[in-house]
Scaffold this active site. Structure first.
Site, short mmCIF file in Angstrom:
data_model
loop_
_atom_site.label_atom_id
_atom_site.label_comp_id
_atom_site.label_asym_id
_atom_site.label_seq_id
_atom_site.Cartn_x
_atom_site.Cartn_y
_atom_site.Cartn_z
N SER A 71 0.79 -1.24 0.00
CA SER A 71 0.00 0.00 0.00
C SER A 71 0.82 1.29 0.00
O SER A 71 0.23 2.37 -0.10
CB SER A 71 -0.95 0.01 1.21
OG SER A 71 -2.03 -0.87 0.99
N LYS A 74 0.22 3.94 -2.70
CA LYS A 74 -0.78 5.00 -2.63
C LYS A 74 -0.16 6.39 -2.48
O LYS A 74 -0.85 7.40 -2.65
CB LYS A 74 -1.76 4.71 -1.50
CG LYS A 74 -2.60 3.47 -1.78
CD LYS A 74 -3.31 2.94 -0.55
CE LYS A 74 -4.04 1.64 -0.90
NZ LYS A 74 -4.55 0.94 0.28
N SER A 127 -5.92 3.52 4.52
CA SER A 127 -5.40 2.69 3.44
C SER A 127 -6.51 2.03 2.63
O SER A 127 -6.42 0.87 2.25
CB SER A 127 -4.45 1.62 4.00
OG SER A 127 -3.61 1.12 2.98
#
Length: 473
Positions: A71, A74, A127
């Site tokens: 993640s 991102k 997230s």
């Protein structure tokens, strides 16, 4: 006389040979003594610590090895959204954004509408994978186009071991990056004020939406060095924010920003088992803050600086035409001084306001740069009087310490050493020449006597009569 001439020539030749050798030896000795601290051992398969302002790499471990980012992907998604949309734009969640995004999320529904700001907070703090997907579709129109934007932006930043295939970091064989490339992306993102606010926010509440009319959605930052999401164990007082990541194939990944004593650091760790990503990051931050320091170029640079000088006479005050970028700085070990860093000028023809850059290295590592800026100084125009009416204006003598508008010269220890060495050599040559001239006739007579033919007659050295008369004296 010939002997003295030979000695003089020898000393002159020796001085000409030894001066360059002494300078080279001095430089080599300084480079050999440049010490770069060794970092701690970490559990992470790959890691890096980069200083945000200068890009100096303070620590690295396998920083170019490719790993799954999870993640922390991102961060780039957020940067592209900030650069290509406004915070009040309305984002509508599609069917794909809801049903093609497993893993972490905030339970959005198809057709739900939120502002870009709300989506970014949902993505960066919680997230949320569906928020990331909805952001990508909104910015580019479709996911394939957005992924291409991600790869183009990464390449423009200098990433060479990175390829993205989605906007949220879900597992994919073609979705990978390196610690160094991720640090470049994180550094670029941190330059944006909106991103700094997003990643450093501890808690946020998403207001009611068209699909969640009865309740708000509270969020908290999952980065446990910034906010005690599950425990207070990993809180770090200097943490400014960052982004977490985890999948079963990627293990834990983490990007963290921290600031102390004016030095902002970016730490990236990849492929870390368990909770070791927090321990590794804290250990690397403590090591870097304890062993390195940030130094202003404008305050310490003396070799290339031009200073304003007061001139008495017609011109008045002189302003330099070239100045150093006031925001420039370098990173050095705490045991080093600014003068210990090596530097070179690289000229730039792309920007008319930037004449060139001073590139600094230490222990064969880039540690920062400073732009040479063209100032707005102008030469005063004044009329000259006729020759008969012109008064003689005293020109300041450079040896007296008064500058006539030229660059102020700062002399370091190496220059002083070379000057002293040269002066000693000159004095030795002058002494030999003077000594030879002072004893010219004596030397000439000595050589002449040495070459005179010997008498064929023996000299009477013992004469009794002479010895008898000698006693009376």
């Amino acid at each position: 006389m010939k002997l003295y001439i030979k000695l003089t020539a020898f000393f002159c030749a020796a001085a000409m040979v030894l001066l360059p050798l002494a300078e080279t030896a001095w430089a080599d000795k300084r480079k050999n003594t440049q010490y770069w601290p060794d970092g701690p051992q970490i559990l992470s398969a790959s890691g890096i610590v980069m200083e945000a302002d200068t890009g100096t790499i303070l620590y690295e471990k396998n920083m170019h090895d490719a790993h799954y980012p999870a993640s922390i992907t991102k961060i780039l998604t957020a940067l592209l959204a900030i650069e290509n949309s406004s915070m009040d734009e309305v984002v509508t969640f599609s069917h794909d954004s809801v049903y093609k995004t497993e893993g972490s999320g905030i339970a959005r529904d198809v057709g739900e509408q939120m502002t870009m700001e709300w989506c970014l907070y949902g993505m960066m703090l919680a997230s949320s994978n569906e928020c990331a997907y909805a952001i990508g579709e909104h910015v580019a129109g479709d996911m394939d186009t957005f992924v291409q934007m991600m790869n183009d932006r990464a390449a423009a930043l200098g990433c060479q071991n990175t390829h993205f295939s989605n906007c949220n970091g879900l597992p994919d064989e073609n979705h990978y990056t390196s610690a160094y490339d991720m640090a470049l992306i994180a550094r670029e993102a941190f330059k944006n004020e909106t991103f700094r606010i997003l990643c450093g926010t501890k808690t946020y509440t998403i207001p009611v939406t068209n699909k969640h009319k009865d309740e708000e959605t509270p969020l908290c930052n999952h980065h446990q060095m910034l906010y005690p999401f599950r425990t207070r164990k990993y809180l770090y007082e200097y943490c400014l924010g960052g982004k977490t990541g985890y999948t079963t194939v990627a293990n834990s990944t983490l990007v963290t920003y921290a600031e102390k004593d004016g030095m902002t650091l970016i730490c990236v760790v990849l492929n870390v088992p368990g909770s070791g990503h927090y321990e590794d990051t804290r250990g690397l931050f403590d090591f870097c803050f304890d062993n390195f320091k940030k130094m202003s170029v404008k305050e310490h640079e003396t070799s290339y600086s031009q200073q304003s000088q007061e001139r008495k006479g017609m011109v008045g005050k002189y302003e330099p035409f070239v100045s150093l970028d006031a925001a420039s700085s370098i990173i050095l070990p705490i045991t080093a001084e600014f003068k210990d860093a090596d530097s070179e000028i690289v000229y730039n023809n792309e920007d008319e306001n930037i004449l060139g850059s001073i590139l600094y290295t230490y222990a064969k590592r880039p540690v920062g740069a400073a732009n040479l800026m063209a100032s707005d100084a102008q030469v005063d125009v004044f009329e000259f009087q006729d020759e008969d009416d012109t008064e003689h204006v005293a020109v300041p003598n450079e040896e007296s310490g008064q500058s006539s508008g030229e660059e102020a010269l700062k002399i370091d220890k190496k220059t002083i050493f070379l000057v002293i060495f040269g002066i000693v050599g000159i004095i030795a040559v002058i002494f030999l020449v003077w000594k030879a001239a002072d004893n010219f006739y004596r030397i000439k007579r000595k050589f002449k006597i040495g070459t005179r033919e010997k008498s064929p007659y023996k000299t009477i050295k013992k004469n009794k009569m002479w010895n008898r008369h000698r006693k009376w004296f």
